[in-house]
Write a protein that holds these residues in place. Structure first.
Motif, PDB file in Angstrom:
ATOM      1  N   ARG A   1       0.828  -1.211   0.000  1.00 13.24           N
ATOM      2  CA  ARG A   1       0.000   0.000   0.000  1.00 13.24           C
ATOM      3  C   ARG A   1       0.858   1.255   0.000  1.00 13.24           C
ATOM      4  NH1 ARG A   1      -1.815  -1.322   6.116  1.00 13.24           N
ATOM      5  NH2 ARG A   1       0.103  -0.663   7.115  1.00 13.24           N
ATOM      6  N   GLY A   2       0.236   2.341  -0.413  1.00 14.99           N
ATOM      7  CA  GLY A   2       0.898   3.637  -0.340  1.00 14.99           C
ATOM      8  C   GLY A   2       0.876   4.147   1.091  1.00 14.99           C
ATOM      9  N   ARG A   3       1.606   5.192   1.335  1.00 17.78           N
ATOM     10  CA  ARG A   3       1.669   5.777   2.676  1.00 17.78           C
ATOM     11  C   ARG A   3       1.086   7.185   2.654  1.00 17.78           C
ATOM     12  NH1 ARG A   3       2.335   1.178   3.725  1.00 17.78           N
ATOM     13  NH2 ARG A   3       4.209   0.186   4.519  1.00 17.78           N
ATOM     14  N   ASN A   4       0.371   7.520   3.713  1.00 16.08           N
ATOM     15  CA  ASN A   4      -0.157   8.885   3.893  1.00 16.08           C
ATOM     16  C   ASN A   4      -0.962   9.368   2.696  1.00 16.08           C
ATOM     17  OD1 ASN A   4       1.200   9.032   6.409  1.00 16.08           O
ATOM     18  ND2 ASN A   4       3.090   9.566   5.333  1.00 16.08           N
ATOM     19  N   GLY A   5      -1.775   8.489   2.131  1.00 17.45           N
ATOM     20  CA  GLY A   5      -2.634   8.862   1.017  1.00 17.45           C
ATOM     21  C   GLY A   5      -1.935   8.893  -0.331  1.00 17.45           C
ATOM     22  N   GLU A   6      -0.650   8.586  -0.364  1.00 17.17           N
ATOM     23  CA  GLU A   6       0.106   8.583  -1.621  1.00 17.17           C
ATOM     24  C   GLU A   6      -0.087   7.245  -2.339  1.00 17.17           C
ATOM     25  OE1 GLU A   6       1.951  11.158  -2.815  1.00 17.17           O
ATOM     26  OE2 GLU A   6       1.215  12.344  -1.124  1.00 17.17           O
ATOM     27  N   LEU A   7       0.198   7.237  -3.627  1.00 15.25           N
ATOM     28  CA  LEU A   7       0.170   5.988  -4.390  1.00 15.25           C
ATOM     29  C   LEU A   7       1.338   5.114  -3.961  1.00 15.25           C
ATOM     30  CD1 LEU A   7      -0.500   7.398  -7.971  1.00 15.25           C
ATOM     31  CD2 LEU A   7      -2.118   6.184  -6.513  1.00 15.25           C
ATOM     32  N   PRO A   8       1.176   3.787  -4.041  1.00 18.29           N
ATOM     33  CA  PRO A   8       2.323   2.932  -3.737  1.00 18.29           C
ATOM     34  C   PRO A   8       3.420   3.132  -4.772  1.00 18.29           C
ATOM     35  CG  PRO A   8       0.437   1.624  -4.454  1.00 18.29           C
ATOM     36  CD  PRO A   8      -0.018   3.044  -4.394  1.00 18.29           C
ATOM     37  N   SER A   9       4.637   2.894  -4.377  1.00 19.23           N
ATOM     38  CA  SER A   9       5.761   3.001  -5.298  1.00 19.23           C
ATOM     39  C   SER A   9       5.595   2.000  -6.435  1.00 19.23           C
ATOM     40  CB  SER A   9       7.064   2.711  -4.548  1.00 19.23           C
ATOM     41  OG  SER A   9       8.117   2.493  -5.459  1.00 19.23           O
ATOM     42  N   THR A  10       6.023   2.373  -7.621  1.00 19.30           N
ATOM     43  CA  THR A  10       5.995   1.425  -8.742  1.00 19.30           C
ATOM     44  C   THR A  10       6.951   0.269  -8.482  1.00 19.30           C
ATOM     45  OG1 THR A  10       7.665   2.702  -9.925  1.00 19.30           O
ATOM     46  CG2 THR A  10       5.349   3.166 -10.438  1.00 19.30           C
ATOM     47  N   TYR A  11       7.864   0.442  -7.554  1.00 19.85           N
ATOM     48  CA  TYR A  11       8.796  -0.628  -7.182  1.00 19.85           C
ATOM     49  C   TYR A  11       8.091  -1.735  -6.398  1.00 19.85           C
ATOM     50  CZ  TYR A  11      12.633   2.434  -8.547  1.00 19.85           C
ATOM     51  OH  TYR A  11      13.494   3.235  -9.256  1.00 19.85           O
ATOM     52  N   ARG A  12       6.849  -1.526  -6.019  1.00 15.09           N
ATOM     53  CA  ARG A  12       6.104  -2.557  -5.277  1.00 15.09           C
ATOM     54  C   ARG A  12       5.812  -3.770  -6.150  1.00 15.09           C
ATOM     55  NH1 ARG A  12       6.678  -1.013  -0.003  1.00 15.09           N
ATOM     56  NH2 ARG A  12       6.079   1.146   0.219  1.00 15.09           N
ATOM     57  N   HIS A  13       5.840  -3.581  -7.466  1.00 12.79           N
ATOM     58  CA  HIS A  13       5.707  -4.745  -8.341  1.00 12.79           C
ATOM     59  C   HIS A  13       7.037  -5.481  -8.321  1.00 12.79           C
ATOM     60  CE1 HIS A  13       1.738  -4.872 -10.198  1.00 12.79           C
ATOM     61  NE2 HIS A  13       1.692  -3.597  -9.861  1.00 12.79           N
ATOM     62  N   PRO A  14       7.009  -6.822  -8.393  1.00 13.81           N
ATOM     63  CA  PRO A  14       8.244  -7.580  -8.196  1.00 13.81           C
ATOM     64  C   PRO A  14       9.281  -7.280  -9.274  1.00 13.81           C
ATOM     65  CG  PRO A  14       6.539  -8.985  -9.093  1.00 13.81           C
ATOM     66  CD  PRO A  14       5.880  -7.664  -8.752  1.00 13.81           C
ATOM     67  N   ALA A  15      10.519  -7.203  -8.854  1.00  9.65           N
ATOM     68  CA  ALA A  15      11.598  -7.035  -9.819  1.00  9.65           C
ATOM     69  C   ALA A  15      11.764  -8.339 -10.585  1.00  9.65           C
ATOM     70  CB  ALA A  15      12.888  -6.676  -9.100  1.00  9.65           C
ATOM     71  N   SER A  16      12.078  -8.268 -11.842  1.00  9.93           N
ATOM     72  CA  SER A  16      12.246  -9.468 -12.646  1.00  9.93           C
ATOM     73  C   SER A  16      13.412  -9.292 -13.604  1.00  9.93           C
ATOM     74  CB  SER A  16      10.967  -9.770 -13.435  1.00  9.93           C
ATOM     75  OG  SER A  16      11.172 -10.853 -14.313  1.00  9.93           O
ATOM     76  N   ALA A  17      14.456 -10.104 -13.409  1.00  7.10           N
ATOM     77  CA  ALA A  17      15.615 -10.048 -14.295  1.00  7.10           C
ATOM     78  C   ALA A  17      15.215 -10.416 -15.721  1.00  7.10           C
ATOM     79  CB  ALA A  17      16.696 -10.993 -13.791  1.00  7.10           C
TER      80      ALA A  17
END
Length: 200
Positions: A161-177
């Motif tokens: 989830r995002g923090r303080n009403g902000e959108l979650p970071s796009t980095y929240r999606h799993p990294a994939s080599a």
């Protein structure tokens, strides 16, 4: 044999963070795991809530897990429980074969839990996550699938989830080599393109 002489150890946790309790070479006598703030034991007698760790152990999961495992070992030494197989105490990887329940079976069906789960499910859909299990609360793992790249695995809502009403970071999606992406599973730009909330 007494609990003071019974040597035990924790095995590798499964995706739900259940730690097998082992004695000898590979004898499984149960499993211990955290559920919200409490620690639970899964043995031949079923699931039992052991309560919260003693003061001074807060924030130290290994110490709390060891204390819970000590309880399981004492039960085994007393003859109250019997050995199990590893499969008996391991959470299987979920397969989506029908509707997903709103709540995890251990989550009480209270109005507050139902309302929270509905908000989380809506947010998961918005950010392109497909849950395979009912919502277990923010601090317990839930099996999910990324609808952008197909990755599946355990995710914690508190990490998504995002923090303080902000959108979650796009980095929240799993990294994939596999995608060679610097951010997220398909890359920061693609995540922003594919998820409408980032374009507002």
């Amino acid at each position: 044999m007494t609990s003071t002489t019974l040597a035990y150890r924790l095995g590798k946790p499964d995706w739900e963070q259940r730690y097998p309790v082992l004695i000898g070479t590979d004898t499984v006598i149960g499993a211990v795991f955290r559920w919200h703030r409490d620690w639970l034991a899964l043995t031949s007698e079923g699931e039992r809530n052991l309560g919260r760790p003693e003061k001074g152990r807060r924030g130290v999961p290994q110490a709390a897990a060891q204390a819970a495992a000590g309880h399981v070992a004492a039960e085994y030494a007393a003859g109250s429980i019997t050995a199990l197989t590893l499969a008996d105490v391991t959470a299987t990887v979920p397969v989506l074969d029908g509707p997903v329940p709103l709540l995890h079976p251990r989550m009480p069906q209270t109005p507050r839990n139902v309302e929270a789960a509905k908000k989380v499910v809506a947010a998961q859909a918005l950010f392109r996550w497909k849950p395979y299990t009912g919502f277990p609360g923010s601090d317990n793992p839930q099996w999910q699938k990324c609808e952008l790249c197909g990755w599946q695995g355990p995710r914690y809502w508190s990490h998504q989830r995002g923090r303080n009403g902000e959108l979650p970071s796009t980095y929240r999606h799993p990294a994939s080599a596999e995608f060679g992406a610097p951010a997220g599973c398909v890359g920061d730009d693609k995540v922003r393109e594919l998820i409408a909330a980032y374009r507002k």
